[in-house]
Scaffold this motif. Sequence first.
Motif, PDB file in Angstrom:
ATOM      1  N   ILE A 197       0.850  -1.200   0.000  1.00  0.00           N
ATOM      2  CA  ILE A 197       0.000   0.000   0.000  1.00  0.00           C
ATOM      3  C   ILE A 197       0.879   1.241   0.000  1.00  0.00           C
ATOM      4  O   ILE A 197       0.623   2.213  -0.711  1.00  0.00           O
ATOM      5  N   ASP A 198       1.916   1.210   0.805  1.00  0.00           N
ATOM      6  CA  ASP A 198       3.002   2.187   0.764  1.00  0.00           C
ATOM      7  C   ASP A 198       4.176   1.548   1.485  1.00  0.00           C
ATOM      8  O   ASP A 198       4.043   0.494   2.104  1.00  0.00           O
ATOM      9  N   GLY A 206      12.643   5.183   7.052  1.00  0.00           N
ATOM     10  CA  GLY A 206      11.608   5.503   8.016  1.00  0.00           C
ATOM     11  C   GLY A 206      10.899   4.277   8.557  1.00  0.00           C
ATOM     12  O   GLY A 206      11.210   3.142   8.197  1.00  0.00           O
ATOM     13  N   PRO A 207       9.923   4.475   9.447  1.00  0.00           N
ATOM     14  CA  PRO A 207       9.264   3.374  10.156  1.00  0.00           C
ATOM     15  C   PRO A 207       8.291   2.585   9.275  1.00  0.00           C
ATOM     16  O   PRO A 207       7.838   3.056   8.236  1.00  0.00           O
ATOM     17  N   VAL A 208       7.977   1.382   9.742  1.00  0.00           N
ATOM     18  CA  VAL A 208       6.985   0.511   9.114  1.00  0.00           C
ATOM     19  C   VAL A 208       6.023   0.032  10.187  1.00  0.00           C
ATOM     20  O   VAL A 208       6.443  -0.359  11.278  1.00  0.00           O
ATOM     21  N   LEU A 224       4.634  -6.954   1.000  1.00  0.00           N
ATOM     22  CA  LEU A 224       6.048  -6.640   0.807  1.00  0.00           C
ATOM     23  C   LEU A 224       6.408  -6.411  -0.652  1.00  0.00           C
ATOM     24  O   LEU A 224       7.570  -6.276  -0.994  1.00  0.00           O
ATOM     25  N   GLY A 225       5.395  -6.351  -1.505  1.00  0.00           N
ATOM     26  CA  GLY A 225       5.643  -6.276  -2.936  1.00  0.00           C
ATOM     27  C   GLY A 225       5.824  -4.885  -3.475  1.00  0.00           C
ATOM     28  O   GLY A 225       6.333  -3.982  -2.798  1.00  0.00           O
ATOM     29  N   GLU A 284       9.709   4.420  -5.711  1.00  0.00           N
ATOM     30  CA  GLU A 284       9.654   3.672  -4.461  1.00  0.00           C
ATOM     31  C   GLU A 284      10.043   2.205  -4.656  1.00  0.00           C
ATOM     32  O   GLU A 284      10.496   1.551  -3.723  1.00  0.00           O
ATOM     33  N   PHE A 285       9.844   1.697  -5.858  1.00  0.00           N
ATOM     34  CA  PHE A 285      10.082   0.284  -6.157  1.00  0.00           C
ATOM     35  C   PHE A 285      11.481  -0.186  -5.735  1.00  0.00           C
ATOM     36  O   PHE A 285      11.610  -1.213  -5.039  1.00  0.00           O
TER      37      PHE A 285
END
Length: 427
Positions: free
Chosen positions: A202-203, A364-366, A392-393, A410-411
């Motif tokens: 999603i991000d 940054g955080p996840v 995780l894709g 972002e990929f």
Amino acid sequence: MRKLLLAAAMLGCYAAQAQQLTPTERKLVAAVRQRMPQTEKLLEQVVNVNSGTLNVQGVREVGTVFQKEFDALGFKTEWVAMPASMQRAGHLVAEHKGKKGKRLFLIGHLDTVFELDMPFTKFTRLNDSTATGQGVNDMKGGDVVILAALQALHANGLLREASITAYFTGDEERGGHGPEARADFVARAKQAQVALAFETAIDRHTVATARRGSSNWQLKTFGTAAHSSTIFKPTVGYGAIYEAARILNSFRETLGKEQYLTFNPGLILGGSEVNYDEAKAHGEVTGKTNIIAPTAAVAGDLRFLTEAQKEAARTRMRAIVAQNLAGTKAEITFADGLPGMPPTPGNQRLAALADQASRDLGFGPVVAGDPGARGAGDVSIVAQYLDCLDGLGAPGKGAHAPGETINTKEFPKLVERAALMIYRLTR
């Protein structure tokens, strides 16, 4: 100004955390970046092949491309065939034997929702950060994340002792019926300790520690065929279409606000004659405006977080179906699909690993995302056997719709994160 200072401080913090990468890990990240042009070419190649679930030849063609890539990494590859009656391409499995670290089960799928009779969209760059194409994020992009991460590990000699099974199913979007459709999938997953699934991100700050399950339902309603001028009269009743409408609206009113529960009527037919081919998701109907419809059919799905929620919803739906309008009757049947994947402490530990890897990379955080934001996935089938993490894709938007996109900036970051997570889990 305060916001700018805060943002600068956060960036500084992430940059400092990025120094926690070991020299080996920094080489791993560099390999991902160095190989990115080839990675993007691989993505373009597979996106440009239609692999709708029912396009058996197309699914096999995409799988063959990936099979060659796995073979080059020293994985043992094979195709797991499905019974001919299922009309499915089968599944691609790639295994690498090792004795070090966690035994990993990496999940992807080769098929898309875009069948041959739908307009075809090739891989197309829209601007410097966005590309489009069928399955570009769901989930050919995720499959490529897996391979690109493994290729970077291989380039640094970091796969030699790793135990990894990559399993790319050929019918995730429209699964074959019966336990044999996923029997081999489950059996191999049970030999692992951790499952990482690469459905759409999603991000890059969100992963999935829980996913909703999915099942199907079919509603059939029946009425009395008569002249339309007699509808509503006690001797005739309301007809099949009104009965179907009553039931669907009652579903919405009664169950429509329960958290994590959704039910979508995706196809509806009603008239004098109705023919619905479930295997092809295709229907034909004939009728006239001056004839009360004697039959109607509705096909839909039901999504839920837990088995208890699913069963409770089915009970309430059956009760609604039984409250027939005058002169009508109805029946509903259910078919199991993918189970739910409830959140577990083990799944949360994997989310923490993703968080640490992201911070160490300076991204940054996840955090664990909302289960209601996702549909069902193959990972849910094995969630009862091992710790699992999904999402995780590839980063993108518009999955399952024309114009599906991938964020090309972002990929690479998500490939780096995947490579780092796999490396740390297999040490």
